[in-house]
Design a protein around this motif. Sequence first.
Motif, PDB file in Angstrom:
ATOM      1  N   ASP A  17       0.818  -1.229   0.000  1.00 59.63           N
ATOM      2  CA  ASP A  17       0.000   0.000   0.000  1.00 59.63           C
ATOM      3  C   ASP A  17       0.845   1.270   0.000  1.00 59.63           C
ATOM      4  O   ASP A  17       0.346   2.346  -0.300  1.00 59.63           O
ATOM      5  N   ASP A  18       2.152   1.174   0.322  1.00 53.76           N
ATOM      6  CA  ASP A  18       3.011   2.370   0.284  1.00 53.76           C
ATOM      7  C   ASP A  18       3.194   2.889  -1.136  1.00 53.76           C
ATOM      8  O   ASP A  18       3.625   4.030  -1.328  1.00 53.76           O
ATOM      9  N   GLU A  19       2.870   2.078  -2.117  1.00 54.85           N
ATOM     10  CA  GLU A  19       3.055   2.464  -3.518  1.00 54.85           C
ATOM     11  C   GLU A  19       1.879   3.242  -4.097  1.00 54.85           C
ATOM     12  O   GLU A  19       2.017   3.905  -5.128  1.00 54.85           O
ATOM     13  N   HIS A  44       5.786  -7.997   4.060  1.00 53.54           N
ATOM     14  CA  HIS A  44       4.445  -8.429   3.670  1.00 53.54           C
ATOM     15  C   HIS A  44       3.364  -7.698   4.467  1.00 53.54           C
ATOM     16  O   HIS A  44       2.181  -8.013   4.317  1.00 53.54           O
ATOM     17  N   GLY A  45       3.758  -6.744   5.315  1.00 47.01           N
ATOM     18  CA  GLY A  45       2.777  -5.970   6.057  1.00 47.01           C
ATOM     19  C   GLY A  45       2.000  -6.770   7.083  1.00 47.01           C
ATOM     20  O   GLY A  45       0.875  -6.420   7.451  1.00 47.01           O
ATOM     21  N   GLU A  46       2.621  -7.831   7.601  1.00 48.29           N
ATOM     22  CA  GLU A  46       1.903  -8.754   8.484  1.00 48.29           C
ATOM     23  C   GLU A  46       1.616  -8.184   9.870  1.00 48.29           C
ATOM     24  O   GLU A  46       0.822  -8.760  10.631  1.00 48.29           O
ATOM     25  N   ALA A  47       2.226  -7.065  10.214  1.00 47.85           N
ATOM     26  CA  ALA A  47       1.991  -6.467  11.530  1.00 47.85           C
ATOM     27  C   ALA A  47       0.968  -5.336  11.480  1.00 47.85           C
ATOM     28  O   ALA A  47       0.777  -4.634  12.471  1.00 47.85           O
ATOM     29  N   GLY A  48       0.303  -5.166  10.351  1.00 39.95           N
ATOM     30  CA  GLY A  48      -0.641  -4.069  10.204  1.00 39.95           C
ATOM     31  C   GLY A  48      -2.022  -4.396  10.725  1.00 39.95           C
ATOM     32  O   GLY A  48      -2.268  -5.416  11.369  1.00 39.95           O
ATOM     33  N   LEU A  68      -2.031  -6.630  -2.769  1.00 37.82           N
ATOM     34  CA  LEU A  68      -0.997  -5.907  -3.508  1.00 37.82           C
ATOM     35  C   LEU A  68      -0.978  -6.324  -4.973  1.00 37.82           C
ATOM     36  O   LEU A  68      -0.863  -5.467  -5.859  1.00 37.82           O
ATOM     37  N   LYS A  69      -1.103  -7.620  -5.231  1.00 34.38           N
ATOM     38  CA  LYS A  69      -1.118  -8.067  -6.631  1.00 34.38           C
ATOM     39  C   LYS A  69      -2.289  -7.441  -7.384  1.00 34.38           C
ATOM     40  O   LYS A  69      -2.135  -6.990  -8.531  1.00 34.38           O
ATOM     41  N   ALA A  70      -3.455  -7.391  -6.760  1.00 31.36           N
ATOM     42  CA  ALA A  70      -4.616  -6.787  -7.418  1.00 31.36           C
ATOM     43  C   ALA A  70      -4.374  -5.309  -7.688  1.00 31.36           C
ATOM     44  O   ALA A  70      -4.729  -4.790  -8.756  1.00 31.36           O
ATOM     45  N   CYS A  71      -3.758  -4.623  -6.734  1.00 29.05           N
ATOM     46  CA  CYS A  71      -3.445  -3.202  -6.905  1.00 29.05           C
ATOM     47  C   CYS A  71      -2.472  -2.994  -8.056  1.00 29.05           C
ATOM     48  O   CYS A  71      -2.682  -2.119  -8.910  1.00 29.05           O
ATOM     49  N   ALA A 189      -8.487   0.940  -3.350  1.00 30.53           N
ATOM     50  CA  ALA A 189      -9.504   0.081  -2.741  1.00 30.53           C
ATOM     51  C   ALA A 189      -9.120  -1.392  -2.758  1.00 30.53           C
ATOM     52  O   ALA A 189      -9.726  -2.192  -2.024  1.00 30.53           O
ATOM     53  N   CYS A 190      -8.130  -1.773  -3.555  1.00 32.65           N
ATOM     54  CA  CYS A 190      -7.652  -3.168  -3.532  1.00 32.65           C
ATOM     55  C   CYS A 190      -7.082  -3.534  -2.171  1.00 32.65           C
ATOM     56  O   CYS A 190      -7.106  -4.704  -1.776  1.00 32.65           O
ATOM     57  N   HIS A 191      -6.558  -2.543  -1.446  1.00 29.82           N
ATOM     58  CA  HIS A 191      -5.972  -2.789  -0.121  1.00 29.82           C
ATOM     59  C   HIS A 191      -7.085  -2.735   0.927  1.00 29.82           C
ATOM     60  O   HIS A 191      -7.170  -1.806   1.734  1.00 29.82           O
ATOM     61  N   ARG A 192      -7.954  -3.763   0.941  1.00 30.10           N
ATOM     62  CA  ARG A 192      -9.128  -3.759   1.816  1.00 30.10           C
ATOM     63  C   ARG A 192      -8.757  -3.726   3.285  1.00 30.10           C
ATOM     64  O   ARG A 192      -9.428  -3.091   4.089  1.00 30.10           O
ATOM     65  N   THR A 193      -7.679  -4.418   3.662  1.00 35.55           N
ATOM     66  CA  THR A 193      -7.299  -4.448   5.076  1.00 35.55           C
ATOM     67  C   THR A 193      -6.836  -3.091   5.577  1.00 35.55           C
ATOM     68  O   THR A 193      -6.755  -2.871   6.785  1.00 35.55           O
TER      69      THR A 193
END
Length: 217
Positions: A17-19, A44-48, A68-71, A189-193
């Motif tokens: 999502d930083d991109e 992988h952003g696992e701590a978010g 991320l792949k969808a984004c 919006a691809c980054h739903r989490t």
Amino acid sequence: MTASPPLKLLLIVPHPDDEVYGAAGTLMEYVEAGHTVGLVTLTHGEAGRTLGLADSPEALGRLRDVELKACLDEIGVQVHEHHDFPDKDLQGQPFDLLVQVAHSVMLRWRPETVLTFPPNGSNGHPDHVTTHRAVKAAWDSLPETERPLLWYYAGPTPPEQPELQAGYLPPNVTRDVSRFITRKLTAIACHRTQALSTVDFIRRFASRITTESFHQV
């Protein structure tokens, strides 16, 4: 995705999502013009935040990979390299290894421009700050004739927090990406989490959806 150097623009950032918030429109414009663009994601952003969509850090990391792949498919990014550094602990990793990653991709993909976070990490996040330091050290280590342009994310107004003001750099590159607004919002919006981060960003920085600004070193 396979590398097809040289790249027009290469982002090096810590999290999925930083991109997207500050550069998706610029990436879309470059891709539309026939250029190749790339992204290096260090964790992988696992701590978010999970928003209840994942029940463990490992599950969250896997879900954020899918997001991320969808984004990136929506943006059209052709080159992506994903690393396995631990989320929220980049500052605890061997610094030389982070520098080596940044140095390696600059040499392999020969980007025209590299984009990362500014010295204050934009919001002071330790992973953002550490990524800045590693990318800057890698860039400094290249011979001047081989260095790409170096851009940092740069908001139009200094941060309110005193601890962030010293590392603030004003924008000197501004891009109108308003014609990509629908696709950019779709990519976000691809980054739903990360929906709460999206709401916070739009509430505080709505103008940066259509105008992307950077500090060129």
